[in-house]
Design a protein around this motif. Structure first.
Motif, PDB file in Angstrom:
ATOM      1  N   SER A  67       0.844  -1.201   0.000  1.00 19.92           N
ATOM      2  CA  SER A  67       0.000   0.000   0.000  1.00 19.92           C
ATOM      3  C   SER A  67       0.877   1.249   0.000  1.00 19.92           C
ATOM      4  CB  SER A  67      -0.923  -0.002   1.219  1.00 19.92           C
ATOM      5  OG  SER A  67      -0.166   0.085   2.419  1.00 19.92           O
ATOM      6  N   TRP A  68       0.325   2.317  -0.531  1.00 18.32           N
ATOM      7  CA  TRP A  68       1.057   3.574  -0.593  1.00 18.32           C
ATOM      8  C   TRP A  68       0.844   4.353   0.689  1.00 18.32           C
ATOM      9  CZ3 TRP A  68       1.182   6.216  -6.016  1.00 18.32           C
ATOM     10  CH2 TRP A  68       1.735   5.335  -6.932  1.00 18.32           C
ATOM     11  N   ALA A  69       1.925   4.902   1.242  1.00 12.93           N
ATOM     12  CA  ALA A  69       1.881   5.595   2.525  1.00 12.93           C
ATOM     13  C   ALA A  69       1.992   7.106   2.386  1.00 12.93           C
ATOM     14  CB  ALA A  69       3.007   5.075   3.425  1.00 12.93           C
ATOM     15  N   GLY A  70       2.711   7.579   1.372  1.00 14.25           N
ATOM     16  CA  GLY A  70       2.901   9.018   1.227  1.00 14.25           C
ATOM     17  C   GLY A  70       3.591   9.344  -0.074  1.00 14.25           C
ATOM     18  N   THR A  71       3.578  10.622  -0.411  1.00 16.65           N
ATOM     19  CA  THR A  71       4.175  11.068  -1.664  1.00 16.65           C
ATOM     20  C   THR A  71       4.851  12.414  -1.489  1.00 16.65           C
ATOM     21  OG1 THR A  71       3.737  11.410  -4.028  1.00 16.65           O
ATOM     22  CG2 THR A  71       2.065  12.199  -2.503  1.00 16.65           C
ATOM     23  N   MET A  72       5.769  12.712  -2.398  1.00 20.13           N
ATOM     24  CA  MET A  72       6.489  13.975  -2.402  1.00 20.13           C
ATOM     25  C   MET A  72       6.980  14.212  -3.822  1.00 20.13           C
ATOM     26  SD  MET A  72       9.787  14.938   0.003  1.00 20.13           S
ATOM     27  CE  MET A  72       8.837  14.904   1.526  1.00 20.13           C
ATOM     28  N   ARG A  73       6.899  15.465  -4.255  1.00 21.62           N
ATOM     29  CA  ARG A  73       7.386  15.809  -5.588  1.00 21.62           C
ATOM     30  C   ARG A  73       8.414  16.922  -5.469  1.00 21.62           C
ATOM     31  NH1 ARG A  73       1.854  16.731  -6.375  1.00 21.62           N
ATOM     32  NH2 ARG A  73       2.298  18.683  -7.429  1.00 21.62           N
ATOM     33  N   GLY A  85       3.719  19.087  -3.111  1.00 24.08           N
ATOM     34  CA  GLY A  85       2.863  17.908  -3.183  1.00 24.08           C
ATOM     35  C   GLY A  85       3.149  16.878  -2.102  1.00 24.08           C
ATOM     36  N   VAL A  86       3.553  17.325  -0.923  1.00 26.28           N
ATOM     37  CA  VAL A  86       3.912  16.410   0.158  1.00 26.28           C
ATOM     38  C   VAL A  86       2.646  15.961   0.885  1.00 26.28           C
ATOM     39  CG1 VAL A  86       5.226  16.154   2.299  1.00 26.28           C
ATOM     40  CG2 VAL A  86       6.119  17.599   0.441  1.00 26.28           C
ATOM     41  N   TYR A  87       2.490  14.647   1.013  1.00 28.15           N
ATOM     42  CA  TYR A  87       1.352  14.120   1.765  1.00 28.15           C
ATOM     43  C   TYR A  87       1.690  12.733   2.293  1.00 28.15           C
ATOM     44  CZ  TYR A  87      -3.213  12.512   3.193  1.00 28.15           C
ATOM     45  OH  TYR A  87      -4.253  12.026   3.945  1.00 28.15           O
ATOM     46  N   VAL A  88       1.359  12.512   3.566  1.00 31.95           N
ATOM     47  CA  VAL A  88       1.488  11.204   4.202  1.00 31.95           C
ATOM     48  C   VAL A  88       0.130  10.860   4.805  1.00 31.95           C
ATOM     49  CG1 VAL A  88       2.637   9.880   6.026  1.00 31.95           C
ATOM     50  CG2 VAL A  88       3.952  11.538   4.675  1.00 31.95           C
ATOM     51  N   LEU A  89      -0.356   9.656   4.510  1.00 33.73           N
ATOM     52  CA  LEU A  89      -1.632   9.210   5.075  1.00 33.73           C
ATOM     53  C   LEU A  89      -1.571   9.254   6.598  1.00 33.73           C
ATOM     54  CD1 LEU A  89      -2.312   6.157   2.743  1.00 33.73           C
ATOM     55  CD2 LEU A  89      -3.744   8.199   2.925  1.00 33.73           C
ATOM     56  N   PRO A  90      -2.672   9.632   7.257  1.00 38.34           N
ATOM     57  CA  PRO A  90      -2.663   9.773   8.717  1.00 38.34           C
ATOM     58  C   PRO A  90      -2.105   8.564   9.469  1.00 38.34           C
ATOM     59  CG  PRO A  90      -4.682  10.684   7.838  1.00 38.34           C
ATOM     60  CD  PRO A  90      -3.962  10.018   6.681  1.00 38.34           C
ATOM     61  N   ARG A  91      -2.408   7.348   9.041  1.00 37.38           N
ATOM     62  CA  ARG A  91      -1.941   6.161   9.776  1.00 37.38           C
ATOM     63  C   ARG A  91      -0.423   5.956   9.666  1.00 37.38           C
ATOM     64  NH1 ARG A  91      -4.643   4.050   5.356  1.00 37.38           N
ATOM     65  NH2 ARG A  91      -3.411   2.735   3.978  1.00 37.38           N
ATOM     66  N   HIS A  92       0.221   6.668   8.733  1.00 39.11           N
ATOM     67  CA  HIS A  92       1.672   6.536   8.565  1.00 39.11           C
ATOM     68  C   HIS A  92       2.446   7.744   9.091  1.00 39.11           C
ATOM     69  CE1 HIS A  92       1.543   2.814   6.285  1.00 39.11           C
ATOM     70  NE2 HIS A  92       0.514   3.306   5.628  1.00 39.11           N
ATOM     71  N   ARG A  93       1.752   8.718   9.653  1.00 35.98           N
ATOM     72  CA  ARG A  93       2.433   9.896  10.185  1.00 35.98           C
ATOM     73  C   ARG A  93       3.203   9.530  11.443  1.00 35.98           C
ATOM     74  NH1 ARG A  93      -2.701  13.778   9.069  1.00 35.98           N
ATOM     75  NH2 ARG A  93      -2.435  13.805   6.811  1.00 35.98           N
TER      76      ARG A  93
END
Length: 162
Positions: A67-73, A85-93
């Protein structure tokens, strides 16, 4: 957890993660949720194709279960690398995902740029604290978020090399 370079074929998973980020923290992005929802497969593929090459990079953190946890560009302009474009799903913070993404992005950007810049909404305290813990400092410049004109974004910078 591993870091994966985004490709055009990742469009479906990337769009899901982007939509999750826009729903969770809309003020953090220069795009509205409605706009992103209206994008077609071609739009998503085109977006991802712009994140490939020598001067642009899109990354995703992939958990052990796939599963994907986060992204950054990131992108390089002149001697500056821009982070967005930085984002991390709440469960992976608070698990090191953002730091892994930032380390990978910095490793990629350092040979090309002397500093890394970003914009962060004044209301996004969690993100600002993360950047401060990772050697970013407010530059004193600010801007308005195009998708949310009532929000002010602070510019932050950190040196990549002297």
């Amino acid at each position: 957890m591993r870091i994966h370079r985004l490709r055009s074929d990742d469009w479906a998973q990337y769009s899901d993660l982007r939509l999750a980020g826009l729903a969770d923290t809309p003020q953090a992005f220069g795009e509205s949720l409605d706009h992103a929802r209206s994008c077609t497969e071609r739009d998503w593929r085109d977006r991802l194709s712009r994140m490939q090459g020598e001067r642009a990079l899109g990354l995703v953190a992939v958990a052990d279960d796939g599963s994907w946890a986060g992204t950054m560009r990131g992108g390089v302009s002149g001697d500056d690398a821009w982070l967005y474009g930085v984002y991390v799903l709440p469960r992976h913070r608070r698990t090191g995902v953002a730091r892994m993404l930032l380390t990978s992005m910095s490793d990629w950007a350092t040979p090309q740029a002397s500093r890394m810049l970003l914009h962060v909404a004044t209301t996004n305290v969690r993100a600002r604290r993360f950047y401060e813990r990772n050697a970013f400092a407010v530059t004193g410049r600010s801007t308005t978020n195009p998708a949310h004109p009532h929000l002010t974004e602070l510019e932050m910078s950190r040196l990549l090399r002297a």
